[in-house]
Design an enzyme around this catalytic site. Structure first.
Site, mmCIF file in Angstrom:
data_model
loop_
_atom_site.group_PDB
_atom_site.id
_atom_site.type_symbol
_atom_site.label_atom_id
_atom_site.label_comp_id
_atom_site.label_asym_id
_atom_site.label_seq_id
_atom_site.Cartn_x
_atom_site.Cartn_y
_atom_site.Cartn_z
ATOM 1 N N ASP A 192 -12.895 5.926 2.355
ATOM 2 C CA ASP A 192 -12.330 4.588 2.502
ATOM 3 C C ASP A 192 -13.490 3.625 2.577
ATOM 4 O OD1 ASP A 192 -9.327 3.443 3.520
ATOM 5 O OD2 ASP A 192 -11.045 2.129 3.884
ATOM 6 N N CYS A 298 2.530 0.618 -0.862
ATOM 7 C CA CYS A 298 3.689 0.352 -0.012
ATOM 8 C C CYS A 298 4.217 -1.056 -0.292
ATOM 9 C CB CYS A 298 3.373 0.579 1.456
ATOM 10 S SG CYS A 298 1.934 -0.292 2.046
#
Ligand SMILES: C[S@@+](CC[C@H](N)C(=O)[O-])C[C@H]1O[C@@H](n2cnc3c(N)ncnc32)[C@H](O)[C@@H]1O
Lengths: 372, 269
Positions: A192, A298
């Site tokens: 990340d 999402c």
């Protein structure tokens, strides 16, 4: 005045709602009001069961009326043995013509769902909340609370024994944890770009996974810019999860802090589809030929979902000579329609859309297979 | 009116005697049927203490004076047995006060039949509630009369609750007093109003008007939101399923309960 007094004129949550009304109202049509009220109401969670904990969580949760949605499937909804795939044709966009997949053994069947990944949910319409998980005697927590629909991209990735897996945008780590629960990964690479978030990710992993499974031979945690992955490590991974940053629709409607719809982040928001496509392309390059990539978000936004996939697939072919196949996930999602509401008939990919009776998602996912 | 007054005088003397003497005869004379009279006699003799029973006749007289017939009198006493024991002067005062508030003969009769509890409310309480509706909510005299006629139970509601309901509809829903009266707002509990409104709002079908009273979408009228049963509300206004609304109400109940616990309630100033 009492009701309006202290609010800023257009807080980011309001801007997000206006934006969604304009775009999703058109995209979802008559369905939008039901999705809207679900997004604005309390969401449901799933409890990702932690196989490494010795807490009696599973029995406790089942006693409360929860069930593992992965095994609680529609008997009639088994995927057909001859799985069909959507194939990317030449030209601008992805063709939806169906062609039988020739890659035997790559087919998804319920037997190939990892037998170890378990995610417990309360039944449709039940709004009971989960209690925070408890640590066992070694300090490992019994379950991880996350949107149950977020487990679907991990399942769809279909990790097999010994696989080399990359989780390109991994923090805070819910999906990495779900992948680790399959207990068959050979090597997992979690990345990340945000250092603070990878720190959090490490904490999560250490609260759930025993130290001996987090050694350098099994796991690597990095903080690179994922878009550069194609330059670092090409043609390497059997499986790549590309769970990109997006407008996080639910969060953007609920929290004014750190909201992507705040005026100062307009530029960043506009550039999201570009960043997403670059991340997906990097994930595609990181996968080995024959390897599989799952792209997920999402958000309900077409621009961040289908269009990104189309763009990345196009660019992989045009600029890198990588040919891809879009794997039809419909037989897979069909099995879980008891638990989730899926958008009907998307041209590319599958999407869990929120509904008050099953308030999970939004989660979009699309699976690609590298042919070359 | 004259005849009922004389009836009243004629009957006021037996009422001072012990209740056992309240014979069936008197009830029959008042126009009750045999069965009704027996039923009444039964009820009255079960009333505890002489003081309770002693006002029976004056109550009956007052109710007849409103133009109610024996069977509706019996029905309303069934609904509200407390009326048997209200003292005569108080009862009269209360009725007079309602008349003063604009409830004409027909109205007062209907209100009492529909909501007999109204005659158990002290004049002072009524005055406070009316004052509240006039001064805090700025309803006109005529509107207050309409409210009393359509939603008499408003008089027994907690004033804090009432203020909250009014403010919710006025500020949050942007509805003016006239609409409130027309939709008989005060017949509905705060929860009923909030459930329906917030469901519509979250579905994108209702907007709080801005300072100029404008909205981007056309809000449904309060009347069409409230004065229909749940099914009609769902199919015609909210365009939603019963399952969704059911989950929604449970979620809201929990949300509001938690807000209250946090002390997040809007304070009245
Ligand atoms: C949707 S979140 C990932 C959630 C995570 N997969 C999980 O299940 O817990 C997206 C992540 O992408 C990260 N990110 C943003 N830009 C990135 C980049 N250029 N390279 C890698 N990661 C990036 C963000 O820091 C954020 O943590």
């Amino acid at each position: 005045e009492k009701w309006a007094a202290t609010r800023a004129k257009y807080p980011p949550t309001t801007l997000a709602l206006q934006h969604f009304d304009a775009t999703y109202g058109v995209q979802l049509g008559q369905q939008w009001p039901s999705v809207r009220v679900a997004l604005l109401s309390e969401r449901k969670y799933g409890a990702l069961f932690n196989n490494f904990s010795h807490d009696a969580a599973l029995a406790d949760l089942e006693a409360l009326g929860c069930r593992d949605f992965i095994r609680d499937i529609d008997a009639e909804a088994q995927p057909c043995p001859e799985q069909e795939s959507k194939v990317v044709a030449e030209g601008e966009s992805i063709c939806v013509s169906m062609k039988k997949s020739d890659a035997d053994g790559q087919q998804l069947s319920p037997l190939q769902l990892s037998p170890h990944i378990k995610c417990l949910v309360f039944p449709r319409g039940d709004i009971t909340r989960f209690k925070p998980a408890k640590p066992d005697m070694l300090g490992l927590l019994g379950y991880y609370l996350m949107d149950a629909a977020s487990v679907l991209p991990c399942l769809a990735l279909n990790v097999q024994e010994g696989h080399n897996v990359l989780d390109l945008c991994a923090a805070p780590g819910g999906k990495s944890l779900a992948l680790l629960q399959s207990q068959c990964i050979g090597f997992l690479c979690v990345n990340d770009s945000s250092v603070s978030r990878t720190t959090r990710l490490k904490k999560v992993l250490h609260s759930y996974v025993p130290k001996q499974l987090l050694t350098d031979e099994k796991l690597r945690v990095t903080s690179f810019d994922g878009t550069k992955w194609g330059e670092i490590e090409r043609n390497t991974f059997d499986r790549v999860l590309v769970d990109v940053p997006c407008t996080t629709d639910r969060h953007s409607l609920m929290e004014d802090d750190n909201n992507i719809f705040s005026k100062i982040r307009t530029g960043e928001r506009r550039k999201l589809p570009q960043l997403q496509a670059e991340l997906l392309l990097a994930g595609i390059q990181a996968a080995c030929p024959g390897g599989e990539i799952v792209y997920s978000t999402c958000t309900l936004s077409q621009n961040q979902n289908m269009s990104v996939v189309e763009q990345a697939v196009h660019s992989a072919r045009e600029n890198h000579g990588i040919h891809l196949q879009v794997v039809d996930l419909q037989p897979f999602t069909h099995m879980f329609r008891k638990t989730f509401n899926f958008a009907p008939d998307l041209p590319v990919g599958e999407m869990v859309i929120p509904h008050l009776t099953a308030n999970f998602g939004p989660i979009y996912m699309c699976k690609l297979r590298r042919l070359t | 009116l004259c005849s009922s007054t004389s009836l009243h005088h004629e009957l006021s003397s037996p009422s001072k005697k012990p209740d056992t003497e309240l014979s069936l005869r008197i009830f029959l004379d008042m126009g009750f049927t045999d069965t009704q009279a027996e039923q009444l006699h039964d009820t009255v003799s079960k009333l505890r203490g002489g003081s309770a029973a002693k006002h029976v006749l004056s109550t009956l007289t007052a109710l007849f004076a409103l133009g109610l017939n024996p069977s509706s009198v019996l029905k309303l006493l069934d609904k509200c047995p407390e009326l048997y024991s209200v003292k005569e002067p108080q009862l009269q005062q209360r009725i007079d006060n309602l008349r003063k508030l604009g409830l004409g003969e027909g109205s007062i009769q209907r209100v009492v039949a529909y909501y007999p509890q109204i005659l158990t409310v002290p004049v002072k309480t009524v005055k406070t509630a009316v004052g509240f509706l006039r001064e805090k909510c700025l309803f006109t005299v005529q509107q207050v009369t309409d409210i009393l006629r359509d939603s008499p139970a408003v008089l027994t509601e907690n004033l804090g609750q009432l203020e909250y309901k009014f403010q919710y509809v006025y500020f949050r829903m942007g509805v003016k007093q006239g609409e409130m009266v027309k939709s008989r707002l005060f017949r509905f509990t705060l929860d009923e109003v909030r459930h329906r409104h917030s469901f519509l709002e979250r579905r994108g079908l209702y907007q709080t008007p801005d300072k100029k009273g404008q909205t981007v979408i056309l809000n449904p009228k309060l009347d069409s939101i409230l004065s229909v049963d749940q099914n009609t509300f769902l199919t015609d206004v909210a365009l939603a399923s019963a399952e969704e609304y059911d989950v929604f109400k449970r979620l809201m109940a929990r949300e509001w309960h938690e807000q209250e616990q946090e002390g997040g309630r809007i304070e009245a100033d």
